[in-house]
Every structure is written in C-alpha cells, then in structure tokens.
Motif scaffolding. Structure first.
Motif, PDB file in Angstrom:
ATOM      1  N   ASP A   1       0.865  -1.169   0.000  1.00 30.67           N
ATOM      2  CA  ASP A   1       0.000   0.000   0.000  1.00 30.67           C
ATOM      3  C   ASP A   1       0.905   1.224   0.000  1.00 30.67           C
ATOM      4  O   ASP A   1       1.571   1.502   0.999  1.00 30.67           O
TER       5      ASP A   1
ATOM      6  N   THR B   1       6.416  -3.142   7.520  1.00 26.97           N
ATOM      7  CA  THR B   1       6.190  -1.708   7.343  1.00 26.97           C
ATOM      8  C   THR B   1       7.354  -1.121   6.554  1.00 26.97           C
ATOM      9  O   THR B   1       8.408  -1.753   6.407  1.00 26.97           O
TER      10      THR B   1
ATOM     11  N   LEU C   1       2.486  -0.255   4.066  1.00 27.89           N
ATOM     12  CA  LEU C   1       2.325  -1.630   4.547  1.00 27.89           C
ATOM     13  C   LEU C   1       2.546  -2.607   3.392  1.00 27.89           C
ATOM     14  O   LEU C   1       2.039  -2.409   2.284  1.00 27.89           O
TER      15      LEU C   1
ATOM     16  N   GLY D   1      -3.368   0.423  14.134  1.00 30.21           N
ATOM     17  CA  GLY D   1      -1.918   0.387  14.323  1.00 30.21           C
ATOM     18  C   GLY D   1      -1.339  -0.989  14.046  1.00 30.21           C
ATOM     19  O   GLY D   1      -1.961  -2.016  14.323  1.00 30.21           O
TER      20      GLY D   1
ATOM     21  N   CYS E   1      -4.842  -1.828   9.721  1.00 31.72           N
ATOM     22  CA  CYS E   1      -3.559  -1.288  10.166  1.00 31.72           C
ATOM     23  C   CYS E   1      -3.667   0.222  10.344  1.00 31.72           C
ATOM     24  O   CYS E   1      -3.176   0.774  11.335  1.00 31.72           O
ATOM     25  N   ASP E   2      -4.315   0.903   9.401  1.00 32.17           N
ATOM     26  CA  ASP E   2      -4.518   2.355   9.517  1.00 32.17           C
ATOM     27  C   ASP E   2      -5.339   2.702  10.751  1.00 32.17           C
ATOM     28  O   ASP E   2      -5.007   3.632  11.486  1.00 32.17           O
ATOM     29  N   ALA E   3      -6.407   1.962  10.968  1.00 37.22           N
ATOM     30  CA  ALA E   3      -7.342   2.290  12.059  1.00 37.22           C
ATOM     31  C   ALA E   3      -6.781   1.965  13.442  1.00 37.22           C
ATOM     32  O   ALA E   3      -7.013   2.720  14.386  1.00 37.22           O
TER      33      ALA E   3
ATOM     34  N   ARG F   1       0.231   4.227   0.103  1.00 42.06           N
ATOM     35  CA  ARG F   1      -0.254   5.296   0.974  1.00 42.06           C
ATOM     36  C   ARG F   1       0.303   5.179   2.383  1.00 42.06           C
ATOM     37  O   ARG F   1       0.736   6.152   2.977  1.00 42.06           O
ATOM     38  N   ASN F   2       0.301   3.973   2.935  1.00 46.03           N
ATOM     39  CA  ASN F   2       0.765   3.799   4.321  1.00 46.03           C
ATOM     40  C   ASN F   2       2.047   2.964   4.436  1.00 46.03           C
ATOM     41  O   ASN F   2       2.564   2.785   5.525  1.00 46.03           O
TER      42      ASN F   2
ATOM     43  N   SER G   1      -4.978  -3.606   5.279  1.00 48.61           N
ATOM     44  CA  SER G   1      -4.437  -2.253   5.248  1.00 48.61           C
ATOM     45  C   SER G   1      -5.330  -1.261   6.001  1.00 48.61           C
ATOM     46  O   SER G   1      -4.818  -0.470   6.807  1.00 48.61           O
ATOM     47  N   PRO G   2      -6.667  -1.303   5.796  1.00 50.15           N
ATOM     48  CA  PRO G   2      -7.522  -0.409   6.593  1.00 50.15           C
ATOM     49  C   PRO G   2      -7.442  -0.681   8.101  1.00 50.15           C
ATOM     50  O   PRO G   2      -7.474   0.254   8.907  1.00 50.15           O
TER      51      PRO G   2
END
Length: 95
Positions: free
Chosen positions: A3, A66, A8, A43, A39-41, A5-6, A36-37
């Motif tokens: 991803d 990461t 991952l 951690g 992990c974003d939400a 964006r983040n 991925s969502p």
C-alpha cells in the motif's frame, strides 16, 4: 502487495476463503479491504490489527512489513539461519 499510501507490505502464498474482487487475487482483496484499513485504524502492533488478520487467516501464513522494516508474522513459521520459512521445502537444498 504494498500500500503506497501507508507503506504496509503483505505476503501470502495460499488460498483464502473469500470472494476476490474483479481481477484481484484473494490475497490482494483481503489486503486492500481488510488488512491495510485495519492497520490504519488500529496500528501495526495492535491486538485489533491481529484480530482482523486472524479473522480470515485459517491455517495460512501471513507476513507483513512496514516501510520502517518492522515485521509481523501470523501462523507457524520456521526460523533457520536467520530466515523465516512457511514450510520445510527449503531443507536439503544447496545454492
């Protein structure tokens, strides 16, 4: 899969019991819609992220990393000479 964006990264070799989206693999679908969502939400190191991963893992083995080099695995891995393997297929081979 990664991803951008983040940062991952996800690796999986196997079959998940989910319906893939359009032209995506089951692994790619799970990564984009769940892992991925989550992990974003929650951690990368959180129990809630682990719960999201384990909710569909079954007997699969997953590896996440990461962009900072942190690694988290789910399922049974074998460590040999500092490397992690998902099965014993590496034994007996010489390179």
């Amino acid at each position: 899969f990664r991803d951008g964006r983040n940062g991952l990264i996800f690796a999986h070799n196997g079959v998940l019991n989910i319906n893939p989206l359009r032209d995506q693999t089951d692994s790619e679908t799970a990564f984009k819609l769940l892992f991925s969502p989550a992990c974003d939400a929650f951690g990368f190191k959180s129990q809630k992220f682990a719960h999201a991963v384990d909710s569909i893992r079954g007997s699969s083995r997953f590896a996440f990393m990461t962009d900072k080099g942190e690694i988290r695995t789910f399922g049974h891995f074998i460590e040999h000479d500092g490397c992690l393997y998902s099965n014993t297929g590496f034994t007996g081979y010489r390179y």
